[in-house]
Design an enzyme around this catalytic site. Structure first.
Site: not given
Ligand code: UD1
Ligand code: CA
Length: 451
Positions: A8, A15, A105, A154, A169, A226, A348, A359
């Site tokens: 993902l 940020r 990430d 969550e 998680n 982040n 260089y 040499n």
């Molecule tokens: C998510 C988890 C949470 C966990 C945390 C760990 C869910 C609902 N929650 O929360 O339980 O503790 O990660 O870091 O899954 N992303 C997409 N598309 C979207 C949403 C997110 O690609 O529509 C990607 C983001 O870019 C990121 C990752 O998914 O890389 C996680 O998304 P983020 O919004 O950071 O989730 P958290 O709220 O941190």
């Molecule tokens: Ca996150």
């Protein structure tokens, strides 16, 4: 077991305060997305699907530069992690193996941890990677009952009792792909964020009588990035591990905290790395080589027994053969330096070949660029290039030839020849002393006039 990775990477990363999408910010000279891909590569996946959104084209380019087989799918609107995974459905149509979801990430999940999840999958339908958090903050919480994972809640939706749970998680899950997409279809967005939560698949699976389990890893592995501060911490964590790993493998680092590695640096046993050395991507240094202080290396191969620096710069395409020497203030690019050959001072050498035991004198320059094109310089074996020689490429110098200091060599030099290409010296007897006297007299007159 056949595996599909779903990474993902659609989030914007607000940020980071950047024009670059978050997952393309670099750690140890590779986009963090590539670190995630490398972690997943340990399971030898049959498919890698990247879910991109913000700056999807740039994300796709970076992913495919690392692995041209990677598929990139678009999530136009970021409606939640379950919605993101759903975008991979078509790319994995007909795939019946296991899917692993990683975040772009979260670059430091260890291969061993993913192996552990794969092992747990043999006994459970859904496997989630959790960790004991020192500060659980806003992470999702793993609700475990009687050793089994019951659901994930969550933070925003959790009760005070659930918020007290410290098992969090990581976001990584492993589920058979058909089951994953099936469960995701049932995920709604009736929650505090109004998002489709991937985490809901655990409760949904349990409600169908399927089993779920949590595998745990060290919190350091789940470090998510982040902000720029997080990026700085991630870089420091990577470097600390790379230094420790190098020393464990038999490399001496005199001042470990001043040596910086790239994601793919390879150092052989008994290498000696002096302080303040920086490795860019694509460097291999063989057993027993010695990299002296303040050297900068990228895209190069250093063979056994070679000595580099201090203050040397090796650029991409540099190949140093065994026992060769590159000294201070020498830059080498796209060049093969033969066995035992020496380029010791202020030179260089670019787009060149230097034969064994040759040499290259101080201040030598291969003039490889005519303003439009690059040209090659070929230097044979046991050649002696006099100091401050300009080698105007394309040009070659045969085996055992010599060039006179200060020569500008524009034509090929035959083997064994001495090439001198500079104005002939003219001596004027007594004139040096006379000139000096004239100059002193002139200065004395001027001083007197000024008082
Ligand atoms: C998510 C988890 C949470 C966990 C945390 C760990 C869910 C609902 N929650 O929360 O339980 O503790 O990660 O870091 O899954 N992303 C997409 N598309 C979207 C949403 C997110 O690609 O529509 C990607 C983001 O870019 C990121 C990752 O998914 O890389 C996680 O998304 P983020 O919004 O950071 O989730 P958290 O709220 O941190
Ligand atoms: Ca996150």
């Amino acid at each position: 077991m056949s595996i599909a990775l779903i990474i993902l990477a659609a989030g914007k990363g607000t940020r980071m305060n950047s024009d670059l999408p978050k997952v393309l910010h670099r750690i140890a000279d590779a986009p963090m997305l590539v670190h995630a891909m490398q972690a997943g590569a340990a399971l030898d996946p049959d498919h890698t699907v990247i879910v991109a959104g913000h700056e999807a084209r740039a994300v796709a380019e970076a992913a495919q530069e690392h692995d041209e087989a990677a598929q990139v799918v678009l999530q136009e609107e970021q409606l939640g992690t379950a919605h993101a995974v759903a975008q991979a459905r078509e790319a994995l149509a007909g795939f019946t193996g296991d899917a692993i979801v990683l975040y772009g990430d979260t670059p430091f999940i260890r291969p061993e941890t993913l192996q552990k999840m794969a092992a747990a999958r043999a006994a459970h339908d859904v496997v989630v990677l959790g960790f004991e958090a020192a500060d659980p903050g806003r992470y999702g919480r793993l609700v475990v009952e009687g050793g089994a994972l019951k659901r994930i809640v969550e933070f925003k939706d959790a009760s005070p009792a659930e918020r007290a749970i410290t098992l969090c998680n990581s976001g990584v899950v492993m589920v058979p792909a058909p089951l994953l997409f099936d469960l995701i279809e049932a995920v709604g967005n009736d929650n505090a964020s109004g998002e489709y939560y991937l985490t809901d698949i655990v409760g949904l699976a349990r409600a169908r009588g399927l089993s779920a389990a949590a595998v745990t890893c060290d919190e350091a592995e789940t470090m998510g990035i982040n902000s720029r501060a997080d990026l700085g911490h991630a870089e420091a964590a990577f470097q600390a591990r790379a230094r420790a790993g190098a020393m464990e493998n038999g490399v001496t680092l005199i001042a470990p905290e001043t040596v910086f590695f790239a994601h793919d640096t390879h150092l052989g046993r008994d290498c000696l790395i002096e302080p303040n050395v920086i490795f860019g991507p694509g460097v291999t240094v063989e057993t027993g080589a010695h990299i002296r202080a303040f050297s900068h290396l990228e895209g190069c191969h250093v063979a056994r027994g070679a000595v580099v620096g201090p203050y040397a710069r090796l650029r991409p395409g540099t190949e140093l053969s065994e026992d060769s020497r590159i000294g201070n203030f020498v830059e080498v690019k796209n060049a093969l330096i033969g066995e035992g050959a020496k380029v010791n001072h202020l030179s260089y050498v670019g787009d060149a070949q230097v034969g064994r035991d040759s040499n290259i004198g101080a201040g030598t320059i291969t003039c490889n660029y005519d303003g439009v094109m690059k040209h090659e310089t070929r230097i044979g074996e046991r050649v002696f290039i006099g100091s401050n020689t300009m080698l105007v490429a394309p040009v070659s110098v045969g085996d055992e030839a010599m060039t006179g200091s200060g020569s500008v060599i524009t034509q090929d030099v035959a083997p064994g020849a001495l090439a001198i290409a500079r104005a002939k010296q003219v001596d004027k007897p007594g004139f040096g002393r006379k000139l000096m006297e004239m100059l002193r007299a002139r200065k004395a007159r001027q001083d007197k006039e000024r008082g």
